[in-house]
Design a protein around this motif. Structure first.
Motif, short mmCIF file in Angstrom:
data_model
loop_
_atom_site.label_atom_id
_atom_site.label_comp_id
_atom_site.label_asym_id
_atom_site.label_seq_id
_atom_site.Cartn_x
_atom_site.Cartn_y
_atom_site.Cartn_z
N PRO A 38 0.81 -1.23 0.00
CA PRO A 38 0.00 0.00 0.00
C PRO A 38 0.84 1.27 0.00
O PRO A 38 0.50 2.26 -0.68
CB PRO A 38 -0.83 -0.12 1.28
N ALA A 39 1.94 1.28 0.75
CA ALA A 39 2.82 2.45 0.79
C ALA A 39 3.48 2.68 -0.56
O ALA A 39 3.65 3.83 -1.01
CB ALA A 39 3.88 2.29 1.88
N VAL A 40 3.85 1.60 -1.24
CA VAL A 40 4.46 1.71 -2.57
C VAL A 40 3.45 2.26 -3.58
O VAL A 40 3.78 3.12 -4.41
CB VAL A 40 4.99 0.34 -3.03
N LEU A 41 2.20 1.78 -3.50
CA LEU A 41 1.16 2.28 -4.40
C LEU A 41 0.92 3.77 -4.18
O LEU A 41 0.75 4.54 -5.14
CB LEU A 41 -0.14 1.50 -4.19
N ALA A 42 0.92 4.17 -2.91
CA ALA A 42 0.71 5.59 -2.59
C ALA A 42 1.88 6.44 -3.06
O ALA A 42 1.70 7.54 -3.61
CB ALA A 42 0.50 5.76 -1.09
N ARG A 43 3.10 5.96 -2.88
CA ARG A 43 4.29 6.75 -3.23
C ARG A 43 4.53 6.82 -4.73
O ARG A 43 4.77 7.89 -5.28
CB ARG A 43 5.51 6.14 -2.54
N ASP A 44 4.45 5.66 -5.39
CA ASP A 44 4.83 5.60 -6.79
C ASP A 44 3.69 5.87 -7.76
O ASP A 44 3.92 6.38 -8.87
CB ASP A 44 5.44 4.23 -7.12
N HIS A 48 -4.03 5.81 -3.08
CA HIS A 48 -4.10 5.64 -1.63
C HIS A 48 -5.27 4.72 -1.27
O HIS A 48 -6.41 4.99 -1.65
CB HIS A 48 -4.27 7.00 -0.95
N LEU A 49 -4.96 3.65 -0.55
CA LEU A 49 -5.98 2.69 -0.13
C LEU A 49 -6.60 3.14 1.18
O LEU A 49 -6.00 3.87 1.96
CB LEU A 49 -5.37 1.30 0.03
N TRP A 190 -8.47 7.83 -9.55
CA TRP A 190 -7.08 7.61 -9.96
C TRP A 190 -7.00 7.34 -11.46
O TRP A 190 -6.13 7.88 -12.16
CB TRP A 190 -6.50 6.44 -9.18
N LEU A 191 -7.91 6.51 -11.99
CA LEU A 191 -7.94 6.25 -13.42
C LEU A 191 -8.20 7.52 -14.22
O LEU A 191 -7.59 7.75 -15.28
CB LEU A 191 -9.02 5.21 -13.73
N GLU A 192 -9.09 8.37 -13.70
CA GLU A 192 -9.40 9.62 -14.40
C GLU A 192 -8.20 10.57 -14.39
O GLU A 192 -7.93 11.24 -15.38
CB GLU A 192 -10.62 10.27 -13.76
#
Length: 201
Positions: A38-44, A48-49, A190-192
């Motif tokens: 989750p932290a990687v998704l938020a950073r890169d 944000h989950l 996020w997709l938008e």
């Protein structure tokens, strides 16, 4: 709470290292690494989950790591509970992805009835893949003379696991809109943003 569970997984990893138990070390190491996803998704990716989802993921990974210390063998219901929890999260990923794509793109339309079927099939496909991975890991370990790093007791055990995977999928199919709708909103936004960034460039 997630941080405390990460520390606990680290403790399990340390215990496996001290006792030289390969299955505990491998599973705890992978689990600990996955808690940082989750932290990687938020950073890169700036995705944000929800905090409750991060906690649920960490709990599932902790329970799996803890099970490698003997609970899978010593507590009859433990494997069923972890499979149901993990399957719920996998089903949630499938639900969120399809719902977000449905909202984001006019080319994608998923009728509600098909969505429920898709969630179950998606979760079962992931479950079958996991069972094949467990079997392959066991066979490879035995061929190399090592203790298996994943527990696989045979066909009957795999079928029972898939039953509980189905239970987890049905929970999401019935209640997914209540649990994952905020995540669907986040992924859709996020997709938008991604689409707007690509069109702008």
């Amino acid at each position: 709470m997630s941080r405390l569970l990460q520390v606990a997984i680290g403790g399990i990893l340390l215990a496996g290292t001290v006792t030289r138990t390969l299955s505990v070390v491998v599973n705890a190491a992978f689990a600990l690494a996955a808690t940082f996803l989750p932290a990687v998704l938020a950073r890169d990716l700036d995705l944000h989950l929800d905090s409750w989802l991060v906690l649920a993921l960490t709990v599932a990974l902790f329970c799996h790591s803890l099970g490698m210390l003997g609970l899978y063998d010593g507590v009859w219901w433990y494997d069923h509970a972890t499979h149901t929890l993990s399957a719920t999260l996998v089903a949630g990923v499938g639900y969120t992805t399809v719902r977000a794509l449905d909202r984001h793109s006019d080319a994608v339309h998923v009728p509600p009835r098909f969505l429920a079927v898709f969630i179950v099939l998606f979760t079962l496909a992931a479950g079958v893949l996991w069972e094949v991975l467990e079997l392959g890991a066991r066979e490879l370990a035995e061929a190399l003379g090592f203790d298996p790093v994943l527990i696989q007791y045979g066909l009957e055990d795999s079928l029972v696991d898939l039953v509980f995977d189905t239970l987890g999928a049905l929970v999401v199919a019935l209640f997914g809109s209540a649990w994952f709708e905020s995540l669907v909103d986040r992924v859709t936004q996020w997709l938008e943003r991604r689409a707007a960034g690509q069109s702008g460039s």
